[in-house]
Scaffold this active site. Structure first.
Site, PDB file in Angstrom:
ATOM      1  N   ALA A  15       7.101   9.974 -10.057  1.00 29.00           N
ATOM      2  CA  ALA A  15       6.041  10.866 -10.528  1.00 29.00           C
ATOM      3  C   ALA A  15       5.034  11.071  -9.405  1.00 29.00           C
ATOM      4  CB  ALA A  15       5.352  10.287 -11.758  1.00 29.00           C
ATOM      5  N   THR A  20      -4.889   8.780  -6.657  1.00 25.18           N
ATOM      6  CA  THR A  20      -4.469   7.503  -6.079  1.00 25.18           C
ATOM      7  C   THR A  20      -5.174   7.211  -4.750  1.00 25.18           C
ATOM      8  OG1 THR A  20      -2.537   8.569  -5.087  1.00 25.18           O
ATOM      9  CG2 THR A  20      -2.213   7.458  -7.204  1.00 25.18           C
ATOM     10  N   GLY A  21      -5.463   8.234  -3.987  1.00 26.04           N
ATOM     11  CA  GLY A  21      -6.168   8.024  -2.715  1.00 26.04           C
ATOM     12  C   GLY A  21      -7.571   7.486  -2.940  1.00 26.04           C
ATOM     13  N   ASP A  22      -8.262   8.047  -3.917  1.00 31.91           N
ATOM     14  CA  ASP A  22      -9.612   7.573  -4.246  1.00 31.91           C
ATOM     15  C   ASP A  22      -9.569   6.142  -4.765  1.00 31.91           C
ATOM     16  OD1 ASP A  22     -10.758  10.015  -3.552  1.00 31.91           O
ATOM     17  OD2 ASP A  22     -10.606  10.797  -5.590  1.00 31.91           O
TER      18      ASP A  22
END
Length: 101
Positions: A15, A20-22
């Site tokens: 998925a 996700t980076g934050d």
């Protein structure tokens, strides 16, 4: 300072998640502050937390979408509140290996 190289194997989920980076940046800031002399442990806590959050999110999204249906972007919204215990005190499921450089 000194140089350190780490190897990490991270299971991939089928998925694409938004945010996700934050989440990674926030976790890295916290865990590197709490373990300033232990980069491997900080990385293990960051990546283990990410795995817990993403697995919980993916399972919830699959449950909402139904069997055999690909979850949509809204269903894949990170389950941060539901993952609070994992964020505060992650069970280490990802391990690092130090590499010779």
């Amino acid at each position: 300072g000194h140089k350190e190289a780490l190897r990490v194997e991270i299971p991939m989920l089928p998925a694409i998640f938004t945010g996700t980076g934050d989440l990674f940046a926030a976790l890295l800031l916290v865990w590197s502050d709490r373990h300033p002399e232990d980069l491997p442990l900080a990385c293990e806590k960051v990546l283990s937390t990410m795995q817990h959050v993403l697995r919980r999110t993916f399972k919830a999204a699959q449950d909402m979408a139904g069997e055999g249906v690909k979850p949509n972007k809204a269903q894949l919204e990170l389950k941060l509140i539901q993952s609070l215990r994992d964020i505060e005190n992650p069970q280490l499921t990802i391990r690092t290996t130090k590499l010779d450089i």
